[in-house]
Design a protein around this motif. Structure first.
Motif, PDB file in Angstrom:
ATOM      1  N   UNK A 114      -0.291  -7.000 -11.152  1.00 47.51           N
ATOM      2  CA  UNK A 114      -0.223  -5.596 -10.762  1.00 47.51           C
ATOM      3  C   UNK A 114       0.213  -5.430  -9.317  1.00 47.51           C
ATOM      4  N   UNK A 115      -0.312  -6.272  -8.431  1.00 54.84           N
ATOM      5  CA  UNK A 115       0.080  -6.198  -7.017  1.00 54.84           C
ATOM      6  C   UNK A 115       1.559  -6.525  -6.848  1.00 54.84           C
ATOM      7  N   UNK A 116       2.038  -7.538  -7.573  1.00 50.37           N
ATOM      8  CA  UNK A 116       3.447  -7.921  -7.472  1.00 50.37           C
ATOM      9  C   UNK A 116       4.347  -6.811  -7.998  1.00 50.37           C
ATOM     10  N   UNK A 117       3.934  -6.155  -9.082  1.00 46.74           N
ATOM     11  CA  UNK A 117       4.727  -5.040  -9.618  1.00 46.74           C
ATOM     12  C   UNK A 117       4.877  -3.941  -8.573  1.00 46.74           C
ATOM     13  N   UNK A 118       3.777  -3.620  -7.891  1.00 48.25           N
ATOM     14  CA  UNK A 118       3.835  -2.604  -6.835  1.00 48.25           C
ATOM     15  C   UNK A 118       4.816  -3.030  -5.749  1.00 48.25           C
ATOM     16  N   UNK A 119       4.728  -4.295  -5.335  1.00 46.81           N
ATOM     17  CA  UNK A 119       5.633  -4.790  -4.307  1.00 46.81           C
ATOM     18  C   UNK A 119       7.093  -4.736  -4.735  1.00 46.81           C
ATOM     19  N   UNK A 120       7.375  -5.076  -6.002  1.00 51.97           N
ATOM     20  CA  UNK A 120       8.753  -5.057  -6.481  1.00 51.97           C
ATOM     21  C   UNK A 120       9.302  -3.628  -6.547  1.00 51.97           C
ATOM     22  N   UNK A 121       8.470  -2.693  -7.022  1.00 54.78           N
ATOM     23  CA  UNK A 121       8.913  -1.299  -7.063  1.00 54.78           C
ATOM     24  C   UNK A 121       9.186  -0.799  -5.641  1.00 54.78           C
ATOM     25  N   UNK A 122       8.289  -1.134  -4.720  1.00 58.24           N
ATOM     26  CA  UNK A 122       8.492  -0.738  -3.333  1.00 58.24           C
ATOM     27  C   UNK A 122       9.747  -1.350  -2.743  1.00 58.24           C
ATOM     28  N   UNK A 123      10.018  -2.610  -3.071  1.00 51.78           N
ATOM     29  CA  UNK A 123      11.215  -3.270  -2.558  1.00 51.78           C
ATOM     30  C   UNK A 123      12.481  -2.592  -3.077  1.00 51.78           C
ATOM     31  N   UNK A 124      12.492  -2.261  -4.366  1.00 55.93           N
ATOM     32  CA  UNK A 124      13.660  -1.596  -4.952  1.00 55.93           C
ATOM     33  C   UNK A 124      13.853  -0.217  -4.323  1.00 55.93           C
ATOM     34  N   UNK A 125      12.780   0.552  -4.203  1.00 52.75           N
ATOM     35  CA  UNK A 125      12.898   1.886  -3.602  1.00 52.75           C
ATOM     36  C   UNK A 125      13.340   1.795  -2.144  1.00 52.75           C
ATOM     37  N   UNK A 126      12.898   0.762  -1.449  1.00 57.11           N
ATOM     38  CA  UNK A 126      13.289   0.577  -0.055  1.00 57.11           C
ATOM     39  C   UNK A 126      14.795   0.342   0.063  1.00 57.11           C
ATOM     40  N   UNK A 127      15.321  -0.528  -0.772  1.00 58.43           N
ATOM     41  CA  UNK A 127      16.754  -0.803  -0.753  1.00 58.43           C
ATOM     42  C   UNK A 127      17.555   0.433  -1.159  1.00 58.43           C
ATOM     43  N   UNK A 128      17.042   1.198  -2.133  1.00 61.08           N
ATOM     44  CA  UNK A 128      17.734   2.415  -2.549  1.00 61.08           C
ATOM     45  C   UNK A 128      17.784   3.423  -1.405  1.00 61.08           C
ATOM     46  N   UNK A 129      16.659   3.577  -0.699  1.00 61.18           N
ATOM     47  CA  UNK A 129      16.617   4.487   0.439  1.00 61.18           C
ATOM     48  C   UNK A 129      17.632   4.067   1.490  1.00 61.18           C
ATOM     49  N   UNK A 130      17.690   2.781   1.795  1.00 60.25           N
ATOM     50  CA  UNK A 130      18.635   2.300   2.801  1.00 60.25           C
ATOM     51  C   UNK A 130      20.071   2.582   2.388  1.00 60.25           C
ATOM     52  N   UNK A 131      20.381   2.320   1.109  1.00 58.82           N
ATOM     53  CA  UNK A 131      21.744   2.537   0.637  1.00 58.82           C
ATOM     54  C   UNK A 131      22.123   4.013   0.699  1.00 58.82           C
ATOM     55  N   UNK A 132      21.218   4.879   0.270  1.00 59.97           N
ATOM     56  CA  UNK A 132      21.491   6.314   0.296  1.00 59.97           C
ATOM     57  C   UNK A 132      21.634   6.801   1.740  1.00 59.97           C
ATOM     58  N   UNK A 133      20.757   6.327   2.619  1.00 59.38           N
ATOM     59  CA  UNK A 133      20.819   6.750   4.023  1.00 59.38           C
ATOM     60  C   UNK A 133      22.137   6.329   4.679  1.00 59.38           C
ATOM     61  N   UNK A 134      22.592   5.119   4.372  1.00 62.15           N
ATOM     62  CA  UNK A 134      23.853   4.665   4.947  1.00 62.15           C
ATOM     63  C   UNK A 134      25.033   5.486   4.450  1.00 62.15           C
ATOM     64  N   UNK A 135      24.960   5.940   3.198  1.00 63.16           N
ATOM     65  CA  UNK A 135      26.050   6.749   2.650  1.00 63.16           C
ATOM     66  C   UNK A 135      26.011   8.175   3.195  1.00 63.16           C
ATOM     67  N   UNK A 136      24.802   8.736   3.340  1.00 61.17           N
ATOM     68  CA  UNK A 136      24.681  10.116   3.807  1.00 61.17           C
ATOM     69  C   UNK A 136      24.915  10.248   5.305  1.00 61.17           C
TER      70      UNK A 136
END
Length: 257
Positions: free
Chosen positions: A229-251
């Motif tokens: 369960x802890x690893x799942x939380x970390x993986x979801x957070x990692x994916x959302x973090x990368x998505x935020x970075x990608x969107x921020x760089x584009x915007x």
């Protein structure tokens, strides 16, 4: 390796994967080598087996989706409230003087301390969990957004007034574009904090979610499921973090280093 010297994208990925590999290796040595009892820390293979069982036999994917919904819902509510208030505080000093003492006071209050009151006010349903995330995020967002908007260089504001800008246009066309990349980064950081609040909310009075699963697994002394369960939380957070970075760089391409 020199201070502030950048690395290539491939090297960055390699370094990141190397750390995870080292972490799993140390974990394997500690568990398979008998240095830590499996009652207290499951080995990697047991964790994978328990995670597979959770996903296939117990419908853990539903718990994951419920937790994501709570995080996203509570965080969006916090953003809708914090963004206009933070902009007003950063742009207008009387508003900042009026609100900052209370916001600074409230942001130190732990969201978990409100859970007994929220259960009394809203029950143990979804509203209570959304409010825990909202309370834990909104005051941090307000203050950080206000600091970002208010930190604009004064000469840019003076130049805008010299060119005939009005008060509202200074805020819309000078202050907000200047602060927008940093505000987006603030959203990325505070979203990570929101994950800690949702787990706390799900530990009490919840029948679904990752936090609920972790509580049940703790009662059964199943450390493999807890770690999964802890690893799942970390993986979801990692994916959302990368998505935020990608969107921020584009915007906000002007904010790239």
């Amino acid at each position: 390796m020199r201070p502030l010297q950048p690395v290539s994208a491939s090297a960055r990925i390699g370094y990141g994967l190397a750390f995870f590999a080292l972490f799993v290796a140390l974990w394997s040595v500690a568990t398979f080598g008998g240095y830590v009892q499996r009652l207290f820390l499951a080995d990697p293979l047991t964790m994978v087996g328990e995670g597979y069982s959770l996903m296939v036999r117990y419908g853990f994917s539903f718990d994951i989706l419920m937790t994501i919904w709570r995080v996203v819902g509570g965080f969006i509510l916090a953003v809708l409230v914090a963004l206009p208030i933070g902009i007003m505080m950063g742009a207008y000093k009387p508003v900042e003087a009026f609100l900052e003492p209370f916001v600074s006071f409230a942001r130190y209050l732990p969201a978990s301390a409100f859970i007994p009151l929220l259960i009394l006010w809203a029950g143990i349903g979804e509203t209570q969990k959304l409010l825990v995330i909202f309370i834990g995020s909104v005051f941090q967002l307000i203050l950080m957004i206000a600091v970002s908007v208010g930190s604009i260089r004064r000469d840019l504001v003076d130049a805008a007034y010299t060119l005939g800008a009005t008060d509202s246009s200074v805020v819309r066309r000078v202050m907000l574009p200047n602060a927008a990349p940093e505000i987006a980064e603030i959203f990325r950081l505070v979203l990570g904090w929101a994950w800690t609040y949702v787990i706390v909310a799900e530990l009490i009075g919840s029948s679904s979610g990752i936090g609920h699963m972790i509580t049940d697994s703790q009662a059964l002394l199943n450390t493999g499921q807890i770690i999964f369960g802890i690893i799942v939380i970390g993986l979801i957070g990692l994916v959302s973090d990368f998505l935020f970075k990608a969107v921020n760089q584009r915007l906000f391409p002007w904010a790239r280093a």
